[in-house]
Enzyme design. Structure first.
Site, PDB file in Angstrom:
ATOM      1  N   ASP A 153       0.819  -1.217   0.000  1.00 26.35           N
ATOM      2  CA  ASP A 153       0.000   0.000   0.000  1.00 26.35           C
ATOM      3  C   ASP A 153       0.852   1.267   0.000  1.00 26.35           C
ATOM      4  O   ASP A 153       0.335   2.359  -0.270  1.00 26.35           O
ATOM      5  CB  ASP A 153      -0.974  -0.013   1.185  1.00 26.35           C
ATOM      6  CG  ASP A 153      -0.267  -0.310   2.500  1.00 26.35           C
ATOM      7  OD1 ASP A 153       0.684   0.411   2.843  1.00 26.35           O
ATOM      8  OD2 ASP A 153      -0.661  -1.256   3.204  1.00 26.35           O
ATOM      9  N   ASP A 159       6.338  -6.049   6.380  1.00 25.12           N
ATOM     10  CA  ASP A 159       4.955  -5.587   6.555  1.00 25.12           C
ATOM     11  C   ASP A 159       4.049  -6.549   5.791  1.00 25.12           C
ATOM     12  O   ASP A 159       3.708  -6.316   4.636  1.00 25.12           O
ATOM     13  CB  ASP A 159       4.816  -4.166   5.996  1.00 25.12           C
ATOM     14  CG  ASP A 159       3.369  -3.717   5.980  1.00 25.12           C
ATOM     15  OD1 ASP A 159       2.563  -4.274   6.752  1.00 25.12           O
ATOM     16  OD2 ASP A 159       3.049  -2.805   5.194  1.00 25.12           O
ATOM     17  N   SER A 200       0.700  -9.496   5.532  1.00 21.62           N
ATOM     18  CA  SER A 200      -0.618  -9.853   6.033  1.00 21.62           C
ATOM     19  C   SER A 200      -0.448 -10.993   7.039  1.00 21.62           C
ATOM     20  O   SER A 200       0.670 -11.411   7.345  1.00 21.62           O
ATOM     21  CB  SER A 200      -1.529 -10.239   4.872  1.00 21.62           C
ATOM     22  OG  SER A 200      -0.867 -11.153   4.021  1.00 21.62           O
TER      23      SER A 200
END
Lengths: 288, 288
Positions: free
Chosen positions: B92, B161, B163
């Site tokens: 993101d 980073d 999930s």
């Protein structure tokens, strides 16, 4: 949204619109309206027993210890000699249970407005209601506000374990309540009140802290993690009449052995200090 | 439960059965399956824009800064000179955005496996994807695991980073991943990985920390508050090859003015230290 659908209870509230938390219910253990509020007790698949007042989760067996230990031990450990403690609210017994653990506490007076909550907790939530069995405790059913008008300069610590400021608890978030607590305290007394989450209720946090600061020379907001409260975070406003107190530095520090023997599952001296360390956006808001 | 009902999205997962979080949707901005995962982007009434992968909330505009700043600044501020940083995942752009703010960081390399996440974030989540515009950044689309096999002794800090460990990220929570990161670090390097919530995933927290401890002489778990993650709490496992580092004592401390000028809304030096102060029940588990 319905609050109950296919055995799932959904909590929603005007205080946090646009998002909800839901849990799966094994059994509805109790549901009645008292003189003051709607009372529900559930047995659940993932949170143990859950107490809900007016549709809002008050405590779950999974995580209640974080809230109860922090609202109790933060003020108790800031006070040099917390012999006599007043609890306003706390009808489930959890705060009384934890206050009674502190070795310096000799006498606890509790004033809860709703006898039904006490009765229901004794029947369905014994892990918290065990607090009512303490020999240190005198329990009154009545209005904490009225009670304090007749009790001046009597308490070392006053803990206000209230529901949110919609419904019966509104008066416990006003400045005159902090003034009344001040009058009920002995010199060097300390107060600690539930004061909402900074993620969702910054206005409430700021107002409650301002009211406290207007009445107490030392005041701060401290935070703890409670998964089943909105945003998983709640805080306390703490005020001290003793100007020599540094709220983030406990005057009583417990060893890990002592923490274990008191069965404190959340509180310890490190987390006491950490509770007063706030995110930058919160600091900016409450210091402005 | 359906995930979408009357414009409400409900998140549920085998990792936290028996409870769910739901939010009201204004508009579904994107919904497609990439080669790796199901990707959804929502505009919501209370959380701003929200990115969901495989049905699990990854970040919301309301609170993403807490996660991104903490996973970035905790390791960066422990390292004496974090010039070259590797980010694994973070499609993101939020972590790149915050890593780039640190004044000592000269070069950022990022490896994200899913080009679709980058593309979607650039289109719908510019408040995070702004990170991709940093002149310090070189972005690769690929497998972080494979990338590191060809890059030894190259990075000062590696931030993972990812999930949760169901789906494409499983391999990032194994001990051989920590061994691989160690080989990609320069001497005195530091790693920081997402490591789950102690309220719901104690097994994951303990395992990840143990794997890290097996590879790094200094290792600890640190926590932060993120309302839209399960339990409102998530943590990081941090490991350091430099034995002189005390993880809870940042080697770089920023003044409030510096914090403000970097637009750090969550991180500050007090909260750095506080992040390593853990509840008694967590200490007991991870120290056993």
């Amino acid at each position: 949204m319905d609050t109950m659908k296919k055995n799932w209870f959904t909590e929603s509230c005007e205080m946090w619109p646009g998002s909800t938390f839901s849990f799966e219910v094994k059994e509805v253990l109790y549901h009645e309206r008292s003189q003051f509020q709607d009372i529900q007790v559930f047995d659940t698949t993932s949170l143990g027993k859950v107490l809900v007042l007016d549709g809002i989760i008050q405590c779950t067996q999974k995580d209640e210890f974080s809230y109860q230990e922090m609202i109790s031990f933060l003020p108790l450990c800031c006070h040099k000699n917390p012999e006599k403690v007043l609890i306003v609210g706390g009808g489930d017994g959890g705060v009384a249970r934890d206050v009674a653990k502190h070795p310096k506490v000799k006498e606890i007076v509790q004033v809860e407005i709703d006898a039904k909550v006490i009765e229901v907790s004794k029947k369905y939530l014994p892990f918290m209601a065990v607090g009512f069995e303490s020999k240190k405790l005198t329990l009154h059913v009545g209005d904490g506000f009225e009670f304090m008008k007749n009790h001046s300069h009597e308490f070392d610590v006053i803990i206000t374990d209230s529901s949110d400021p919609i419904g019966p608890a509104v008066s416990l978030f006003q400045e005159n309540y902090f003034a009344l607590m001040k009058s009920a305290l002995k010199p060097n007394g300390i107060v600690c009140s539930q004061a909402g989450t900074f993620w969702e209720s910054m206005g409430l946090v700021k107002n409650t802290l301002r009211f406290c600061k207007n009445q107490f020379p030392i005041a701060a907001y401290a935070t703890t993690s409670v998964p089943t409260y909105p945003c998983g975070q709640i805080g306390f406003v703490i005020g001290s009449l003793d100007e020599s107190v540094k709220l983030d530095q406990p005057t009583t520090k417990f060893s890990l052995e002592e923490i274990k023997s008191m069965n404190l599952r959340y509180y310890n001296s490190d987390i006491h200090k950490a509770a007063f360390s706030l995110p930058s956006f919160v600091k900016k808001e409450i210091e402005s």
